[in-house]
Design a protein around this motif. Structure first.
Motif, PDB file in Angstrom:
ATOM      1  N   LYS A 270     -12.956 -52.756  25.093  1.00  0.00           N
ATOM      2  CA  LYS A 270     -12.930 -51.529  24.124  1.00  0.00           C
ATOM      3  C   LYS A 270     -12.043 -50.499  24.786  1.00  0.00           C
ATOM      4  N   PRO A 271     -11.348 -49.618  24.270  1.00  0.00           N
ATOM      5  CA  PRO A 271     -10.685 -48.407  24.509  1.00  0.00           C
ATOM      6  C   PRO A 271     -11.259 -47.510  25.706  1.00  0.00           C
ATOM      7  N   GLU A 272     -12.526 -47.370  25.271  1.00  0.00           N
ATOM      8  CA  GLU A 272     -13.204 -46.305  26.226  1.00  0.00           C
ATOM      9  C   GLU A 272     -13.712 -46.900  27.412  1.00  0.00           C
ATOM     10  N   LYS A 273     -13.355 -48.284  27.870  1.00  0.00           N
ATOM     11  CA  LYS A 273     -13.780 -48.861  28.822  1.00  0.00           C
ATOM     12  C   LYS A 273     -12.487 -49.003  29.863  1.00  0.00           C
ATOM     13  N   CYS A 274     -11.535 -48.987  29.408  1.00  0.00           N
ATOM     14  CA  CYS A 274     -10.374 -49.370  30.019  1.00  0.00           C
ATOM     15  C   CYS A 274      -9.963 -48.732  31.496  1.00  0.00           C
ATOM     16  N   TYR A 275     -10.809 -47.590  31.650  1.00  0.00           N
ATOM     17  CA  TYR A 275     -10.559 -46.905  32.907  1.00  0.00           C
ATOM     18  C   TYR A 275     -11.005 -47.654  33.834  1.00  0.00           C
ATOM     19  N   MET A 276     -11.718 -48.647  33.599  1.00  0.00           N
ATOM     20  CA  MET A 276     -12.189 -49.654  34.626  1.00  0.00           C
ATOM     21  C   MET A 276     -11.271 -50.600  35.416  1.00  0.00           C
ATOM     22  N   VAL A 277     -10.092 -50.603  34.831  1.00  0.00           N
ATOM     23  CA  VAL A 277      -9.272 -51.458  35.436  1.00  0.00           C
ATOM     24  C   VAL A 277      -7.690 -50.898  35.607  1.00  0.00           C
ATOM     25  N   LYS A 278      -7.245 -50.770  36.667  1.00  0.00           N
ATOM     26  CA  LYS A 278      -6.006 -50.082  36.920  1.00  0.00           C
ATOM     27  C   LYS A 278      -4.805 -50.921  36.979  1.00  0.00           C
ATOM     28  N   GLY A 279      -4.952 -52.316  37.560  1.00  0.00           N
ATOM     29  CA  GLY A 279      -3.769 -53.154  37.897  1.00  0.00           C
ATOM     30  C   GLY A 279      -4.584 -54.478  37.487  1.00  0.00           C
ATOM     31  N   ASN A 280      -3.823 -55.577  37.748  1.00  0.00           N
ATOM     32  CA  ASN A 280      -4.171 -56.913  37.533  1.00  0.00           C
ATOM     33  C   ASN A 280      -5.072 -57.351  38.607  1.00  0.00           C
ATOM     34  N   ILE A 281      -6.211 -58.004  37.963  1.00  0.00           N
ATOM     35  CA  ILE A 281      -7.217 -58.515  38.903  1.00  0.00           C
ATOM     36  C   ILE A 281      -7.423 -59.960  38.570  1.00  0.00           C
ATOM     37  N   TYR A 282      -7.071 -60.892  39.538  1.00  0.00           N
ATOM     38  CA  TYR A 282      -7.193 -62.379  39.183  1.00  0.00           C
ATOM     39  C   TYR A 282      -8.466 -63.078  40.304  1.00  0.00           C
ATOM     40  N   PRO A 283      -8.844 -64.197  40.028  1.00  0.00           N
ATOM     41  CA  PRO A 283      -9.882 -64.764  40.888  1.00  0.00           C
ATOM     42  C   PRO A 283      -8.787 -65.716  41.745  1.00  0.00           C
ATOM     43  N   VAL A 284      -9.390 -66.156  42.889  1.00  0.00           N
ATOM     44  CA  VAL A 284      -8.913 -67.255  43.662  1.00  0.00           C
ATOM     45  C   VAL A 284      -8.784 -68.472  42.841  1.00  0.00           C
ATOM     46  N   PRO A 285      -7.478 -69.223  42.680  1.00  0.00           N
ATOM     47  CA  PRO A 285      -7.575 -70.187  41.902  1.00  0.00           C
ATOM     48  C   PRO A 285      -8.221 -71.463  42.665  1.00  0.00           C
ATOM     49  N   ASN A 286      -9.055 -72.487  41.901  1.00  0.00           N
ATOM     50  CA  ASN A 286      -9.604 -73.443  42.432  1.00  0.00           C
ATOM     51  C   ASN A 286      -8.524 -74.728  42.462  1.00  0.00           C
ATOM     52  N   PRO A 287      -7.979 -75.172  43.343  1.00  0.00           N
ATOM     53  CA  PRO A 287      -6.962 -76.165  43.116  1.00  0.00           C
ATOM     54  C   PRO A 287      -7.421 -77.377  42.326  1.00  0.00           C
ATOM     55  N   ARG A 288      -8.776 -77.746  42.194  1.00  0.00           N
ATOM     56  CA  ARG A 288      -9.402 -78.912  41.625  1.00  0.00           C
ATOM     57  C   ARG A 288      -9.229 -78.748  40.208  1.00  0.00           C
ATOM     58  N   PHE A 289      -8.891 -77.352  39.628  1.00  0.00           N
ATOM     59  CA  PHE A 289      -8.822 -77.271  38.246  1.00  0.00           C
ATOM     60  C   PHE A 289      -7.241 -76.926  37.958  1.00  0.00           C
ATOM     61  N   PRO A 290      -6.989 -77.038  36.558  1.00  0.00           N
ATOM     62  CA  PRO A 290      -5.368 -76.915  36.430  1.00  0.00           C
ATOM     63  C   PRO A 290      -5.034 -75.404  36.148  1.00  0.00           C
ATOM     64  N   PHE A 291      -6.042 -74.318  35.943  1.00  0.00           N
ATOM     65  CA  PHE A 291      -5.530 -73.311  35.050  1.00  0.00           C
ATOM     66  C   PHE A 291      -6.027 -72.203  36.175  1.00  0.00           C
ATOM     67  N   LEU A 292      -5.568 -71.064  35.871  1.00  0.00           N
ATOM     68  CA  LEU A 292      -5.925 -69.793  36.919  1.00  0.00           C
ATOM     69  C   LEU A 292      -7.174 -69.178  36.918  1.00  0.00           C
ATOM     70  N   GLY A 293      -7.911 -69.440  35.702  1.00  0.00           N
ATOM     71  CA  GLY A 293      -9.153 -68.630  35.406  1.00  0.00           C
ATOM     72  C   GLY A 293      -9.261 -67.224  34.887  1.00  0.00           C
ATOM     73  N   PHE A 294     -10.171 -66.770  34.669  1.00  0.00           N
ATOM     74  CA  PHE A 294     -10.378 -65.615  33.844  1.00  0.00           C
ATOM     75  C   PHE A 294      -9.770 -64.448  34.712  1.00  0.00           C
ATOM     76  N   HIS A 295      -8.903 -63.742  34.040  1.00  0.00           N
ATOM     77  CA  HIS A 295      -8.449 -62.427  35.010  1.00  0.00           C
ATOM     78  C   HIS A 295      -8.183 -61.108  33.931  1.00  0.00           C
ATOM     79  N   PHE A 296      -7.907 -60.084  34.723  1.00  0.00           N
ATOM     80  CA  PHE A 296      -7.982 -58.754  33.943  1.00  0.00           C
ATOM     81  C   PHE A 296      -6.569 -58.355  34.048  1.00  0.00           C
ATOM     82  N   THR A 297      -6.024 -58.049  32.611  1.00  0.00           N
ATOM     83  CA  THR A 297      -4.660 -57.649  32.607  1.00  0.00           C
ATOM     84  C   THR A 297      -4.399 -56.405  31.465  1.00  0.00           C
ATOM     85  N   PRO A 298      -3.961 -55.372  32.617  1.00  0.00           N
ATOM     86  CA  PRO A 298      -3.576 -54.170  31.662  1.00  0.00           C
ATOM     87  C   PRO A 298      -2.247 -54.596  30.985  1.00  0.00           C
ATOM     88  N   ARG A 299      -2.186 -53.855  29.819  1.00  0.00           N
ATOM     89  CA  ARG A 299      -0.995 -53.887  28.882  1.00  0.00           C
ATOM     90  C   ARG A 299      -0.293 -52.611  28.760  1.00  0.00           C
TER      91      ARG A 299
END
Length: 444
Positions: A270-299
């Motif tokens: 929600k717009p009033e909560k965007c202050y919690m994220v400044k840059g991209n935050i990614y998880p450490v990918p698990n090589p057993r699975f094909p995708f990178l997992g949930f991450h935080f992406t500013p626009r």
């Protein structure tokens, strides 16, 4: 050339298309036709016309607007090249492409933010994988990488919690649709022509007995669309994303690798909560699975996207949960490669489907990194569909694939069969490689 008066119409090609259709009884001929006006197709067309200004080029796009699918439905991240196998095309093209992307945006005045990225380990068993990623990034010549501890994580991202993180300061964000449209303008200003609403359904060699035999010999390939309209050309380059395998089959080339569509659904803060994220935050990918997992992406518009998940899409361009195409669905579920992939990743796939249905399950993933995020802070957001290339053994085709075919028409076609993420980041570097390959194959 019949299309000569049309060559410098502005982006989108609507006026050019109308005039071209009014004159379609006169043969429209081009030296090279590029099929697909996504970011890779437009970058490639731009590079080709810049290298060969004396030749004629057209871009053929089935939609009424440019960059309408993957190029307009992505996270907007300018990747730095950390994840990819050293020596792979992905690694080389991403590092080169990111530098070229920043340089291009500076030249054109396209806004971007070099907001950085943290890949965050929240469990002890993730730390060895994080350190391995750091070593991989160094091998790929990614600039500025460093490992940081918990205090430095909070200094960069005050609401983020983690044991250790890989800091990538040169990761950025941009609006790739704006970048793609700028490529289109460059292409048209250099004399190229864009035909929108031109869905390619057939490619064949012109018959030598044609009444216009001289043109037939010089421009021997006929490309037809779903309306029965046609252009003639000498060579074709396809950059068709979600339809790359089908265009290959239309031209008589190999159907492998096959495209299986995966939909990625995002949440948004929600717009009033965007202050919690400044840059991209990614998880450490698990090589057993094909995708990178949930991450935080500013626009670029100030919003923050969360996700995506990854579930089988029932339509190749189906961005909504209930979008369905019988043909696309049957094409996917009757392919043995998909079942082999599903059986190898059954638990992961079921977890993704569960999270797609229940918002609380997605928020739980996000709380590993930012504990303050609650279900009341998020909304369901947009979706994208990834064109995942898959071989018959159920292996995700991880790198770029370029091929042609045999016979008269096959030898005149270059298919970009797989241009996976980070294709948008890499688009200018990919375009240079495609232009090199076009020159080599077609002796332009």
């Amino acid at each position: 050339m019949a299309a000569a008066a049309l060559l410098r119409q502005r982006a989108g090609g609507g006026g050019a298309v109308a005039l071209w259709r009014a004159q379609r009884r006169q043969r429209s001929t081009f030296d090279v036709a590029v099929v697909g006006a996504g970011i890779v197709g437009l970058a490639s067309a731009r590079e080709l016309v810049r290298r060969h200004p004396s030749l004629s080029f057209a871009v053929l796009e089935k939609e009424k607007e440019l960059a309408h699918h993957q190029s307009g439905h992505n996270s907007g991240v300018i990747h730095s090249g950390i994840y990819y196998k050293p020596g792979s095309l992905k690694a080389k093209l991403c590092v080169q492409g990111a530098a070229l992307c920043y340089e291009y945006c500076d030249q054109k005045g396209i806004p971007y933010k070099q907001c950085g990225k943290l890949i965050v380990a929240v469990e002890q068993d993730e730390i060895p994988r994080l350190k391995a990623l750091y070593e991989r990034g160094l091998q790929n010549n990614v600039r500025g990488l460093r490992l940081i501890g918990a205090k430095e994580i909070q200094a960069k991202e005050p609401f983020c919690r983690g044991l250790m993180a890989l800091d990538s300061p040169y990761t950025g964000i941009v609006n790739y649709k704006q970048v793609a449209q700028s490529y289109a303008e460059d292409f048209q200003e250099a004399g190229g022509m864009i035909l929108t609403d031109f869905e390619v359904t057939n490619m064949e060699m012109a018959k030598e007995s044609s009444s216009e035999s001289e043109d037939g010999l010089k421009y021997p390939v006929i490309v037809r669309n779903s309306k029965g309209e046609e252009i003639y050309c000498r060579h074709i380059v396809t950059c068709a994303g979600l339809y790359s395998d089908r265009l290959s089959e239309i031209s008589g080339c190999s159907p492998e690798p096959r495209i299986v569509p995966f939909r990625g659904d995002y949440l948004v803060l929600k717009p009033e909560k965007c202050y919690m994220v400044k840059g991209n935050i990614y998880p450490v990918p698990n090589p057993r699975f094909p995708f990178l997992g949930f991450h935080f992406t500013p626009r670029m518009d100030g919003s923050v996207w969360l996700g995506p998940n990854a579930v089988l899409a029932f339509k190749r361009e189906g961005y909504k949960l209930f979008d369905f195409s019988t043909g696309d669905f049957l094409d996917a579920v009757t392919y043995s490669g998909l079942w082999k992939l599903v059986l190898r990743n059954l638990s992961y796939g079921l977890s993704e489907m569960y999270r797609a249905c229940f918002l609380s399950a997605q928020v739980k993933q996000l709380q590993k990194f930012i504990p303050e995020v609650t279900i009341n802070d998020v909304l369901r957001g947009p979706s994208g569909v990834r064109a995942q290339a898959l071989d018959s053994d159920g292996n995700l085709v991880d790198d770029f694939v370029f091929d042609g075919g045999s016979g008269d028409i096959g030898s005149r076609i270059l298919h970009v069969r797989n241009a996976p993420s980070p294709a948008a980041t890499s688009s200018l570097a990919i375009a240079k490689m495609i232009a090199d390959e076009v020159k080599r194959r077609f002796a332009l």
